[in-house]
Design a protein around this motif. Sequence first.
Motif, PDB file in Angstrom:
ATOM      1  N   ASN A  82       0.742  -1.240   0.128  1.00 57.62           N
ATOM      2  CA  ASN A  82      -0.011  -0.067  -0.116  1.00 57.62           C
ATOM      3  C   ASN A  82       0.859   1.242  -0.030  1.00 57.62           C
ATOM      4  O   ASN A  82       2.241   1.392   0.072  1.00 57.62           O
ATOM      5  CB  ASN A  82      -1.002  -0.010   1.178  1.00 57.62           C
ATOM      6  N   GLU A  83       0.202   2.501  -0.156  1.00 58.96           N
ATOM      7  CA  GLU A  83       1.051   3.637  -0.290  1.00 58.96           C
ATOM      8  C   GLU A  83       0.924   4.457   0.969  1.00 58.96           C
ATOM      9  O   GLU A  83       1.248   5.606   1.001  1.00 58.96           O
ATOM     10  CB  GLU A  83       0.339   4.476  -1.402  1.00 58.96           C
ATOM     11  N   VAL A  84       0.638   3.595   2.153  1.00 57.80           N
ATOM     12  CA  VAL A  84       0.638   4.417   3.571  1.00 57.80           C
ATOM     13  C   VAL A  84       1.786   3.957   4.376  1.00 57.80           C
ATOM     14  O   VAL A  84       2.327   4.672   5.290  1.00 57.80           O
ATOM     15  CB  VAL A  84      -0.641   3.900   4.177  1.00 57.80           C
ATOM     16  N   HIS A 111       7.043  -0.421  -1.368  1.00 61.90           N
ATOM     17  CA  HIS A 111       7.940  -0.950  -2.349  1.00 61.90           C
ATOM     18  C   HIS A 111       7.624  -2.525  -2.964  1.00 61.90           C
ATOM     19  O   HIS A 111       8.431  -3.031  -3.711  1.00 61.90           O
ATOM     20  CB  HIS A 111       9.523  -0.840  -1.957  1.00 61.90           C
ATOM     21  N   LEU A 112       6.482  -2.769  -2.308  1.00 62.13           N
ATOM     22  CA  LEU A 112       6.158  -4.006  -2.297  1.00 62.13           C
ATOM     23  C   LEU A 112       6.002  -4.671  -3.956  1.00 62.13           C
ATOM     24  O   LEU A 112       5.960  -5.881  -4.099  1.00 62.13           O
ATOM     25  CB  LEU A 112       5.439  -4.873  -1.288  1.00 62.13           C
ATOM     26  N   ARG A 113       5.321  -3.862  -4.597  1.00 64.20           N
ATOM     27  CA  ARG A 113       4.891  -4.096  -6.092  1.00 64.20           C
ATOM     28  C   ARG A 113       6.180  -4.812  -6.698  1.00 64.20           C
ATOM     29  O   ARG A 113       6.222  -5.780  -7.512  1.00 64.20           O
ATOM     30  CB  ARG A 113       4.487  -2.964  -6.661  1.00 64.20           C
ATOM     31  N   ILE A 126      -4.285  -6.133   3.831  1.00 65.96           N
ATOM     32  CA  ILE A 126      -4.218  -4.911   4.195  1.00 65.96           C
ATOM     33  C   ILE A 126      -3.216  -4.691   5.384  1.00 65.96           C
ATOM     34  O   ILE A 126      -2.375  -5.741   5.669  1.00 65.96           O
ATOM     35  CB  ILE A 126      -5.544  -4.474   5.162  1.00 65.96           C
ATOM     36  N   ALA A 127      -2.572  -3.610   5.491  1.00 67.10           N
ATOM     37  CA  ALA A 127      -1.406  -3.395   6.325  1.00 67.10           C
ATOM     38  C   ALA A 127      -1.522  -1.995   7.158  1.00 67.10           C
ATOM     39  O   ALA A 127      -1.916  -1.000   6.324  1.00 67.10           O
ATOM     40  CB  ALA A 127      -0.215  -3.357   5.443  1.00 67.10           C
ATOM     41  N   VAL A 128      -1.520  -2.042   8.397  1.00 68.53           N
ATOM     42  CA  VAL A 128      -1.396  -0.723   9.161  1.00 68.53           C
ATOM     43  C   VAL A 128      -0.051  -0.725   9.502  1.00 68.53           C
ATOM     44  O   VAL A 128       1.057  -1.569  10.076  1.00 68.53           O
ATOM     45  CB  VAL A 128      -2.297  -1.069  10.553  1.00 68.53           C
TER      46      VAL A 128
END
Length: 235
Positions: free
Chosen positions: A44-46, A52-54, A77-79
């Motif tokens: 994600n972009e947060v 960078h996981l893409r 998801i990731a927090v």
Amino acid sequence: MTTLRSDAMKKTPGRAAHRSLLYALGLTEEEMEKPFIGVINSFNEVVPGHIHLRSLNDAVKEGIRSAGGVPFEFPAIAVCDGIAMNHTGMKYSLMSRDLIADSCELMLTAHAFDAVVFIPSCDKVVPGMLMAAARMNIPSIFVSGGPMLPGQHNGNRIGLSNMFEAVGAHAAGKMDEEELTRMELSACPTCGSCSGMYTANTMNCLTEALGLSLPGSGTIPAVYADRRRLARRTG
């Protein structure tokens, strides 16, 4: 002939409708005969540890294809615990672990994947995915995003823990706001999980100890080319 778990949705005349939907994804008849591998990408972009996981996800899929499998990417998801800290958001971090475990189990079961590659990085994502792997009991492997590099301030290495100390020093009148600003601009210089043995890096090292990731998954810095090579070998 080896029976695959995914055969439950792609074999026999009774699964013709299922195959039609799979062909809608662009699959070939040859790919229908290969193992279907889930790739759970928590990009994600947060979160700095996930932004960078893409690129790692792409490397994993390249590895799967070269080994004769068919990769299917879907998200988790990731927090960021650091960003969520000290406000209402912190009440939502721990529960994200169970949401991650449940959603991974749901997708892997609903689509009868033969195996799975988990791509986590930060605090609650790794244990959530480990819980899902244990529940599923199918071939599973992890490759994390890797730790960020340390920052530099006045000739010393610094990281996020130094920022918490700096906040305290500023509150106590021992550091002015100008120096606090200089530190915050340099403490986290790259993407990756926070540069310290917090939950993220500890859990990623644990996956190595459990034999669920290749050596280096918990320690190779996020920005090193070795991290992408590791992702490809993992696939």
